[in-house]
Design an enzyme around this catalytic site. Structure first.
Site, short mmCIF file in Angstrom:
data_model
loop_
_atom_site.label_atom_id
_atom_site.label_comp_id
_atom_site.label_asym_id
_atom_site.label_seq_id
_atom_site.Cartn_x
_atom_site.Cartn_y
_atom_site.Cartn_z
CE1 TYR A 142 38.37 78.71 23.93
CE2 TYR A 142 38.64 80.24 22.09
CZ TYR A 142 37.90 79.77 23.16
OH TYR A 142 36.69 80.35 23.47
CE LYS A 200 38.49 83.19 24.21
NZ LYS A 200 38.71 83.68 22.84
#
Length: 372
Positions: free
Chosen positions: A223, A138
């Site tokens: 996150y 990611k």
């Protein structure tokens, strides 16, 4: 290289040793790891042999359903080093120019792309065209358009595309999600995420707009975004954001230093989040409902994750995130297993749509409506 990964690695060496020693304790049944696994093993090649690639490789030593069998790198000396360290045959070693030839290698099932963000798009598409399953770190791409093209390429090639969301398999995180689904917090009203540290080397690729696609938001802010979504259990419908930049020499145009952002959810719940490359010791989630709360600190670091709820401390087993991630991804690829929180390309696309909206909100000062 003073990246987020280096920072967490320095902070969590002892914790990693604890995790590696206790991964066997993560089990659905007492005999989960006592019985030898005799199913299909996912044979993985890692693309990008930097700090995080090394962490994944070390964690995979403890995997039962996945195995490191190949490498792809632009640095010949690294390939030789990894060949020796991980017993990788010469025929499973490639560079960035010739790795399309992996299509003729029946001993590799999947390629884990762990390279700078700007390279993910083209590399995953090449992996798909080679007929291999793609696992991508990611953020999966620089923008939603690229992400959709990656999804389409993998679907066309009939291969899986998975994103390296290790927290989606972390036991204490999953316990909070279970409690929320069971209604133990009551109606969720508020979520807070704080993700930040001081970035070091100003020349690192994560502070290069062309390679990273942004700054702290692309690296660590994701996150907070992803956490807000899986903790609250809803998709945000609007976002507002404010950017603060105190060092324009280090954080050049298009590279965010600190962004505060807020979400609204369909249920009426709200979220307040912060992403920074200039504030240390930020790794915390907090969620409040009518009947209880959950607090996690550290919330997304390499471990151990710690937390408590209104009922008690979180005591689920400490695991090596990447070990569990790779074993679980093997079951997703071979058995079409459905994880509690998805790790597919569509999940990565949702985060990129939100990131794009956050940047727009910070730039314009206006509330931006979302449809993810």
């Amino acid at each position: 290289m003073n990246s987020r990964r280096d920072f967490l690695q320095k902070m969590g060496v002892s914790a990693l040793m604890l995790q590696l020693g206790s991964v066997a304790s993560f089990a659905d049944t007492p005999n989960h790891f006592e019985q030898p696994y005799d199913g299909k093993v996912l044979r993985v090649a890692i693309m990008g042999l930097g700090g995080y690639g090394t962490r994944v490789a070390e964690a995979m030593k403890a995997c039962t359903k996945a195995k490191l069998v190949g490498v792809i790198s632009g640095t010949p000396s690294k390939i030789k080093e990894w060949q020796t360290k991980y017993n990788i045959p010469e025929k499973n070693c490639y560079n960035y120019e010739n790795f399309d030839q992996v299509k003729n290698n029946k001993d590799i099932d999947a390629i884990y792309v762990i390279t700078p963000n700007a390279l993910h798009h083209s590399q995953v598409i090449r992996v798909a065209k080679a007929g291999k399953h793609a696992i991508c770190e990611k953020p999966m791409a620089l923008n939603p358009k690229e992400a959709q093209e990656m999804i389409d390429a993998c679907k066309k090639a009939n291969v899986k595309l998975l994103i390296g969301y290790r927290m989606h398999f972390e036991p204490r995180t999953l316990e909070v999600i279970r409690m929320r689904k069971a209604g133990e917090f009551g109606k969720i009203m508020f979520f807070q995420a704080q993700c930040g540290f001081k970035a070091g080397d100003p020349n690192q690729w994560r502070l290069n707009k062309a390679l990273a696609g942004g700054g702290a938001m692309m690296d660590i802010g994701i996150y907070a975004i992803n956490g807000a979504r899986y903790m609250v259990g809803e998709e945000p419908i609007w976002v507002t954001a404010q950017e603060t930049k105190t060092d324009p020499l280090k954080f050049k145009e298009g590279v965010d230093e600190t962004i505060q952002f807020q979400f609204g959810f369909p249920s009426g719940a709200v979220a307040s989040c912060l992403s920074s490359y200039n504030i240390n010791y930020l790794d915390r989630f907090f969620m409040s409902g009518d009947n209880g709360f959950a607090e996690m600190q550290p919330s997304t670091g390499y471990g151990p994750i710690k937390g408590r709820t209104h009922k008690s401390e979180l005591t689920q087993p400490i695991t090596t995130h990447q070990t569990v991630q790779m074993d679980e991804m093997a079951t997703i690829i071979f058995e079409d297993n459905k994880p509690v929180v998805p790790v597919n390309g569509e999940e990565g696309l949702k985060d990129l749509k939100i990131i794009e909206a956050i940047y727009l909100a910070a730039k314009t000062g206006k509330k931006v409506n979302l449809n993810v």
